[in-house]
Design a protein around this motif. Structure first.
Motif, PDB file in Angstrom:
ATOM      1  N   GLN A  68     -58.279  25.477  18.034  1.00  0.00           N
ATOM      2  CA  GLN A  68     -59.479  25.057  18.746  1.00  0.00           C
ATOM      3  C   GLN A  68     -60.058  26.129  19.662  1.00  0.00           C
ATOM      4  OE1 GLN A  68     -58.869  21.940  21.690  1.00  0.00           O
ATOM      5  NE2 GLN A  68     -56.670  22.286  21.619  1.00  0.00           N
ATOM      6  N   ASP A  69     -59.300  27.177  19.966  1.00  0.00           N
ATOM      7  CA  ASP A  69     -59.846  28.241  20.816  1.00  0.00           C
ATOM      8  C   ASP A  69     -60.791  29.163  20.051  1.00  0.00           C
ATOM      9  OD1 ASP A  69     -57.799  29.242  19.237  1.00  0.00           O
ATOM     10  OD2 ASP A  69     -57.191  30.748  20.725  1.00  0.00           O
ATOM     11  N   TYR A  70     -60.767  29.100  18.733  1.00  0.00           N
ATOM     12  CA  TYR A  70     -61.557  30.023  17.916  1.00  0.00           C
ATOM     13  C   TYR A  70     -63.059  29.816  18.088  1.00  0.00           C
ATOM     14  CZ  TYR A  70     -63.525  32.197  13.715  1.00  0.00           C
ATOM     15  OH  TYR A  70     -64.280  32.953  12.855  1.00  0.00           O
ATOM     16  N   THR A  71     -63.490  28.555  18.071  1.00  0.00           N
ATOM     17  CA  THR A  71     -64.915  28.259  18.115  1.00  0.00           C
ATOM     18  C   THR A  71     -65.574  28.846  19.360  1.00  0.00           C
ATOM     19  OG1 THR A  71     -64.639  26.242  16.837  1.00  0.00           O
ATOM     20  CG2 THR A  71     -66.646  26.430  18.137  1.00  0.00           C
ATOM     21  N   ARG A  72     -64.976  28.615  20.508  1.00  0.00           N
ATOM     22  CA  ARG A  72     -65.580  29.129  21.743  1.00  0.00           C
ATOM     23  C   ARG A  72     -65.612  30.650  21.742  1.00  0.00           C
ATOM     24  NH1 ARG A  72     -67.602  27.603  26.271  1.00  0.00           N
ATOM     25  NH2 ARG A  72     -67.377  25.442  25.630  1.00  0.00           N
ATOM     26  N   LYS A  73     -64.610  31.285  21.174  1.00  0.00           N
ATOM     27  CA  LYS A  73     -64.562  32.743  21.150  1.00  0.00           C
ATOM     28  C   LYS A  73     -65.706  33.334  20.325  1.00  0.00           C
ATOM     29  CE  LYS A  73     -59.634  33.593  21.941  1.00  0.00           C
ATOM     30  NZ  LYS A  73     -58.380  34.121  21.352  1.00  0.00           N
ATOM     31  N   VAL A  74     -66.021  32.694  19.197  1.00  0.00           N
ATOM     32  CA  VAL A  74     -66.990  33.320  18.285  1.00  0.00           C
ATOM     33  C   VAL A  74     -68.391  32.726  18.379  1.00  0.00           C
ATOM     34  CG1 VAL A  74     -65.162  33.936  16.665  1.00  0.00           C
ATOM     35  CG2 VAL A  74     -66.416  31.799  16.331  1.00  0.00           C
ATOM     36  N   ARG A  75     -68.552  31.558  18.989  1.00  0.00           N
ATOM     37  CA  ARG A  75     -69.852  30.894  18.974  1.00  0.00           C
ATOM     38  C   ARG A  75     -70.562  30.884  20.331  1.00  0.00           C
ATOM     39  NH1 ARG A  75     -70.391  28.178  14.075  1.00  0.00           N
ATOM     40  NH2 ARG A  75     -72.141  26.946  14.803  1.00  0.00           N
ATOM     41  N   TYR A  76     -69.868  31.280  21.371  1.00  0.00           N
ATOM     42  CA  TYR A  76     -70.477  31.262  22.700  1.00  0.00           C
ATOM     43  C   TYR A  76     -70.478  32.653  23.326  1.00  0.00           C
ATOM     44  CZ  TYR A  76     -70.162  26.266  22.055  1.00  0.00           C
ATOM     45  OH  TYR A  76     -70.296  25.001  21.549  1.00  0.00           O
ATOM     46  N   LEU A  77     -70.693  33.654  22.481  1.00  0.00           N
ATOM     47  CA  LEU A  77     -70.737  35.034  22.943  1.00  0.00           C
ATOM     48  C   LEU A  77     -72.104  35.360  23.518  1.00  0.00           C
ATOM     49  CD1 LEU A  77     -69.071  36.699  19.814  1.00  0.00           C
ATOM     50  CD2 LEU A  77     -67.938  36.079  21.959  1.00  0.00           C
ATOM     51  N   THR A  78     -72.120  36.289  24.471  1.00  0.00           N
ATOM     52  CA  THR A  78     -73.410  36.827  24.908  1.00  0.00           C
ATOM     53  C   THR A  78     -73.997  37.646  23.768  1.00  0.00           C
ATOM     54  OG1 THR A  78     -72.466  38.887  25.759  1.00  0.00           O
ATOM     55  CG2 THR A  78     -72.550  37.003  27.278  1.00  0.00           C
ATOM     56  N   ASP A  79     -75.263  37.993  23.865  1.00  0.00           N
ATOM     57  CA  ASP A  79     -75.890  38.818  22.824  1.00  0.00           C
ATOM     58  C   ASP A  79     -75.171  40.156  22.678  1.00  0.00           C
ATOM     59  OD1 ASP A  79     -77.888  36.888  22.346  1.00  0.00           O
ATOM     60  OD2 ASP A  79     -79.016  37.607  24.062  1.00  0.00           O
ATOM     61  N   ALA A  80     -74.769  40.746  23.781  1.00  0.00           N
ATOM     62  CA  ALA A  80     -74.067  42.038  23.746  1.00  0.00           C
ATOM     63  C   ALA A  80     -72.710  41.904  23.054  1.00  0.00           C
ATOM     64  CB  ALA A  80     -73.884  42.576  25.155  1.00  0.00           C
ATOM     65  N   GLU A  81     -72.002  40.810  23.333  1.00  0.00           N
ATOM     66  CA  GLU A  81     -70.693  40.594  22.691  1.00  0.00           C
ATOM     67  C   GLU A  81     -70.823  40.370  21.201  1.00  0.00           C
ATOM     68  OE1 GLU A  81     -68.311  38.551  26.475  1.00  0.00           O
ATOM     69  OE2 GLU A  81     -69.517  37.316  25.116  1.00  0.00           O
TER      70      GLU A  81
END
Length: 303
Positions: free
Chosen positions: A286-299
């Motif tokens: 479940q930690d994957y979604t937040r890591k890849v879907r809530y990035l800043t534009d720079a990230e």
């Protein structure tokens, strides 16, 4: 502590998180349209997969509409009963850290109005329908699943002048449970009331707030429900089943009761499901979604 003495609190609480099993929640407008918002070329694949699932498993649906900032030709061959509507949506200023996420929320908030049918279900592009939802709708009702967590927590630590005044006297943003915006159903008439105010409140909230967190559409939605005095109906846990939370990290089959499966990655596992719904699948935790879907534009650029 003394909320029960507040007449407005009692009124809204009585109209919030009501089980769909109650007969007075069920109206005469059946589900006709499935709407899938999709912003950016990165999400075309999952939106098409979501449309494929809806086309195969949501029998009786008259239309599936992918609402995007991408042109129709970018989607290639579409599943049966699927069309693409492209919206022209502006970006935030260059310095804003979450321009794409902000833009995606603008598309989502306006997406239900692109349907032609009278009973409209909007799902996130990472949600797959594994069974046909049975939702018979009343006007003035919003049908969803619910999640624990106070939406007002999104405003914690903000400067007082950055918090819109309409949150202070509101009720639903402070409740322990809130409508989950990944799976929302209402009649066309109800959506026509919701969407314009939702757009206004979203823009007002995130113009005032700084960009130290991704802009959420669920916070303004929660206060909107108070303002419009809508009745919110809980469709139950199987309507919006969190795949990564429930079985992420180990091989397991999807329970046959699941109606909407939310957030299962990688998408290749869903191709296996299409071949055999009973086989065990291995999704990320479940930690994957937040890591890849809530990035800043720079990230996102660095990925």
């Amino acid at each position: 502590m003394f909320e029960f003495l507040n007449k407005n609190y009692r009124h809204i609480r009585a109209r919030h998180n009501i089980s769909y099993t109650q007969s007075d929640t069920q109206g005469n407008t059946p589900l006709t349209s499935v709407i899938i918002p999709c912003t950016g070329s990165d999400y075309i694949e999952e939106a098409l997969l979501s449309a494929e699932f809806a086309s195969r498993f949501a029998s009786g649906i008259e239309e599936i509409v992918i609402v995007s900032d991408q042109p129709e030709q970018a989607f290639g061959k579409l599943p049966k009963n699927t069309r693409v509507t492209t919206l022209d949506i502006p970006f935030r200023e260059e310095s804003y850290r979450y321009k794409q996420i902000y833009r995606s929320r603008l598309i989502k908030i306006q997406a239900p109005l692109q349907a032609k049918g009278e009973g409209i279900l909007m799902i996130d592009s990472d949600l797959n329908l594994l069974r046909s939802p049975t939702i018979n709708m009343h006007e003035g009702h919003l049908y969803s699943s619910f999640r624990k967590g106070k939406m007002i927590a999104k405003l914690e630590g903000a400067d007082e002048h950055a918090i819109p005044a309409y949150y202070k006297p509101s009720i639903r943003p402070y409740l322990e449970d809130h409508v989950n915006g990944a799976y929302l159903a209402a009649t066309r008439k109800t959506w026509k009331r919701i969407c314009p105010l939702w757009l206004t409140l979203f823009q007002d909230t995130w113009e005032l707030m700084n960009d130290n967190q991704p802009p959420t559409d669920q916070l303004p939605l929660s206060v909107l429900l108070d303002m419009l005095d809508l009745r919110t109906i809980n469709l139950g846990e199987w309507a919006n089943w969190p795949v990564s939370k429930k079985i992420g990290g180990h091989a397991a089959p999807i329970p046959s009761e699941v109606i909407g499966a939310h957030g299962g990655f990688p998408l290749s596992e869903w191709q296996k499901y299409l071949q055999d719904p009973t086989q065990p699948l291995t999704f990320k935790g479940q930690d994957y979604t937040r890591k890849v879907r809530y990035l800043t534009d720079a990230e996102k650029i660095q990925q």
